[in-house]
Design a protein around this motif. Sequence first.
Motif, PDB file in Angstrom:
ATOM      1  N   GLY A 119      29.376 -55.854  -1.272  1.00 52.74           N
ATOM      2  CA  GLY A 119      29.020 -56.938  -2.176  1.00 52.74           C
ATOM      3  C   GLY A 119      30.022 -58.076  -2.148  1.00 52.74           C
ATOM      4  N   SER A 120      31.299 -57.748  -2.161  1.00 54.19           N
ATOM      5  CA  SER A 120      32.332 -58.806  -2.209  1.00 54.19           C
ATOM      6  C   SER A 120      32.337 -59.626  -0.913  1.00 54.19           C
ATOM      7  N   HIS A 121      32.145 -58.958   0.212  1.00 54.18           N
ATOM      8  CA  HIS A 121      32.109 -59.698   1.483  1.00 54.18           C
ATOM      9  C   HIS A 121      30.869 -60.591   1.548  1.00 54.18           C
ATOM     10  N   THR A 122      29.786 -60.120   0.960  1.00 53.19           N
ATOM     11  CA  THR A 122      28.563 -60.929   0.922  1.00 53.19           C
ATOM     12  C   THR A 122      28.729 -62.111  -0.029  1.00 53.19           C
ATOM     13  N   VAL A 123      29.411 -61.888  -1.157  1.00 51.62           N
ATOM     14  CA  VAL A 123      29.682 -62.985  -2.100  1.00 51.62           C
ATOM     15  C   VAL A 123      30.415 -64.121  -1.393  1.00 51.62           C
ATOM     16  N   LEU A 124      31.431 -63.805  -0.615  1.00 49.09           N
ATOM     17  CA  LEU A 124      32.201 -64.856   0.087  1.00 49.09           C
ATOM     18  C   LEU A 124      31.311 -65.668   1.013  1.00 49.09           C
ATOM     19  N   GLN A 125      30.420 -64.998   1.725  1.00 47.01           N
ATOM     20  CA  GLN A 125      29.556 -65.729   2.658  1.00 47.01           C
ATOM     21  C   GLN A 125      28.495 -66.544   1.916  1.00 47.01           C
ATOM     22  N   LEU A 126      28.023 -66.028   0.780  1.00 41.92           N
ATOM     23  CA  LEU A 126      27.072 -66.798  -0.040  1.00 41.92           C
ATOM     24  C   LEU A 126      27.733 -68.091  -0.531  1.00 41.92           C
ATOM     25  N   LEU A 127      28.958 -67.970  -1.015  1.00 36.35           N
ATOM     26  CA  LEU A 127      29.686 -69.149  -1.521  1.00 36.35           C
ATOM     27  C   LEU A 127      29.946 -70.138  -0.394  1.00 36.35           C
ATOM     28  N   ALA A 128      30.330 -69.618   0.749  1.00 38.27           N
ATOM     29  CA  ALA A 128      30.617 -70.506   1.896  1.00 38.27           C
ATOM     30  C   ALA A 128      29.349 -71.242   2.345  1.00 38.27           C
ATOM     31  N   ALA A 129      28.201 -70.602   2.116  1.00 43.82           N
ATOM     32  CA  ALA A 129      26.921 -71.208   2.533  1.00 43.82           C
ATOM     33  C   ALA A 129      26.385 -72.180   1.480  1.00 43.82           C
ATOM     34  N   GLY A 130      27.130 -72.309   0.362  1.00 43.37           N
ATOM     35  CA  GLY A 130      26.731 -73.282  -0.655  1.00 43.37           C
ATOM     36  C   GLY A 130      25.912 -72.726  -1.805  1.00 43.37           C
ATOM     37  N   HIS A 131      25.730 -71.407  -1.814  1.00 40.69           N
ATOM     38  CA  HIS A 131      25.016 -70.806  -2.951  1.00 40.69           C
ATOM     39  C   HIS A 131      25.950 -70.701  -4.160  1.00 40.69           C
ATOM     40  N   ASP A 132      25.335 -70.680  -5.360  1.00 41.40           N
ATOM     41  CA  ASP A 132      26.077 -70.296  -6.555  1.00 41.40           C
ATOM     42  C   ASP A 132      25.929 -68.785  -6.701  1.00 41.40           C
ATOM     43  N   VAL A 133      26.993 -68.127  -7.192  1.00 42.26           N
ATOM     44  CA  VAL A 133      26.969 -66.664  -7.272  1.00 42.26           C
ATOM     45  C   VAL A 133      27.292 -66.189  -8.681  1.00 42.26           C
ATOM     46  N   VAL A 134      26.477 -65.243  -9.147  1.00 46.28           N
ATOM     47  CA  VAL A 134      26.762 -64.513 -10.383  1.00 46.28           C
ATOM     48  C   VAL A 134      26.953 -63.055  -9.992  1.00 46.28           C
ATOM     49  N   ILE A 135      28.068 -62.471 -10.339  1.00 43.86           N
ATOM     50  CA  ILE A 135      28.338 -61.054 -10.056  1.00 43.86           C
ATOM     51  C   ILE A 135      28.069 -60.249 -11.317  1.00 43.86           C
ATOM     52  N   HIS A 168      37.377 -58.332   5.680  1.00 49.16           N
ATOM     53  CA  HIS A 168      37.458 -59.784   5.851  1.00 49.16           C
ATOM     54  C   HIS A 168      38.679 -60.113   6.716  1.00 49.16           C
ATOM     55  N   PRO A 169      38.563 -61.060   7.650  1.00 48.09           N
ATOM     56  CA  PRO A 169      39.682 -61.340   8.577  1.00 48.09           C
ATOM     57  C   PRO A 169      40.973 -61.777   7.897  1.00 48.09           C
ATOM     58  N   SER A 170      40.873 -62.231   6.627  1.00 49.90           N
ATOM     59  CA  SER A 170      42.106 -62.631   5.920  1.00 49.90           C
ATOM     60  C   SER A 170      42.979 -61.420   5.590  1.00 49.90           C
ATOM     61  N   GLY A 171      42.360 -60.236   5.540  1.00 53.42           N
ATOM     62  CA  GLY A 171      43.110 -59.049   5.118  1.00 53.42           C
ATOM     63  C   GLY A 171      43.278 -58.975   3.613  1.00 53.42           C
ATOM     64  N   GLU A 172      42.630 -59.891   2.897  1.00 48.09           N
ATOM     65  CA  GLU A 172      42.788 -59.946   1.437  1.00 48.09           C
ATOM     66  C   GLU A 172      41.790 -59.054   0.694  1.00 48.09           C
ATOM     67  N   ILE A 173      40.665 -58.749   1.323  1.00 49.18           N
ATOM     68  CA  ILE A 173      39.696 -57.816   0.722  1.00 49.18           C
ATOM     69  C   ILE A 173      39.260 -56.838   1.801  1.00 49.18           C
ATOM     70  N   GLY A 174      38.847 -55.658   1.339  1.00 45.86           N
ATOM     71  CA  GLY A 174      38.429 -54.616   2.274  1.00 45.86           C
ATOM     72  C   GLY A 174      37.930 -53.415   1.499  1.00 45.86           C
ATOM     73  N   GLU A 175      37.715 -52.330   2.251  1.00 46.19           N
ATOM     74  CA  GLU A 175      37.193 -51.113   1.629  1.00 46.19           C
ATOM     75  C   GLU A 175      38.320 -50.391   0.904  1.00 46.19           C
TER      76      GLU A 175
END
Length: 339
Positions: A13-29, A183-190
């Motif tokens: 979910g968190s990795h998908t949230v990042l891509q949604l935001l990058a694509a210009g969507h608004d996100v509610v978790i 995520h390639p940043s290493g900031e989020i993961g499993e």
Amino acid sequence: MRVLVTGGAGYIGSHTVLQLLAAGHDVVIADDFSNAKPSIISRLVSLSGKPVTVYTVDLTDEEATDGLFASEDIDAVIHFAGFKAVGESVAKPISYYRNNIDTALSVLQAMDRHGVRTFVFSSSATVYGENPICERTEDMPTSATNPYGWTKVMIEQILRDVAVADDSWRIALLRYFNPVGAHPSGEIGEDPNGLPNNLMPFVSQVAVGRREKLSVFGDDYDTPDGTGVRDYIHVEDLASGHLAALDTIAAGDDPLSVWNLGSGSAVSVLDVVNAFSRASGRDIPYEIVPRRPGDLPAYWADPSKANDELGWKAIRTIDDMCADTWRWQSKNPNGFPDA
Ligand code: WQD
């Protein structure tokens, strides 16, 4: 679109949230944080540079769930929320059926009431059950060998019935194979709670010194090296598959679609161990032990339907998966901070 991501603080979910935001969507978790730490939210905001609305909510609570839809103008839902540990589901079937089925029904009921009809469901290759054909295609029959898997089969059936009853719904069933990586940043993961059930996080914790050695569950399968074979898919590829599915169903006129999200590559346990050793520069001590009850010898995706219909393809290799997992693990040896 304004997208509600249930279980959005979790791994996929968190990795998908990042891509949604990058694509210009608004996100509610919406997340109950039963299997995710709140500290992830600040990392999502920092990585995306975007605000994220977060509800800490038990989605089996119909009133609370309906209230969320009353407060937020939601256009679509990506539904990750649910318990997902196979072994735990065998020990606690009532808890799994109650949580996973009620969560899905509560969200669907609120969507129906509030005129929201676009729904992406986090399903699993586990719904293929035992099948002598290793390469899984979406037309294969579904079944399960554990309560967790049955919740996925049952929710898929609920969604088929919803689509038949009202063709204004736009539903995607996404059947994941084995999600791994970070995520390639290493900031989020499993960041599994306690002893990891799954291979990649266990290997990663051995490499970083949190675990002494890996137990390889059997090397006497009818596979090239005798160990279990799976289709590992990078979580970033999995996330982009969700965005492709969301765009496709929102623009299309099919009430319900089914897609395998896998790489199509057959990779063994020892392949993963060797790839992780290359990525981390660390030896991964392991011991061959008896097979894990319920494990299947080998299966992988035929991803061609998703490739063709979504214009999506998993592009990251097992070496990419291990390198990104290692960056996350070595930067966060103990996972996300508690606070
Ligand atoms: C992979 C391979 C094991 C751990 C499960 C769920 C599935 C999905 C993904 C949610 C197998 C071997 C593992 C270990 C090992 N989850 N292994 N030592 O079982 O393919 O799928 O997770 O949707 O529904 O069933 O994943 O990572 O547990 O196992 O040897 O410590 O690694 O035998 O061959 P699995 P896994």
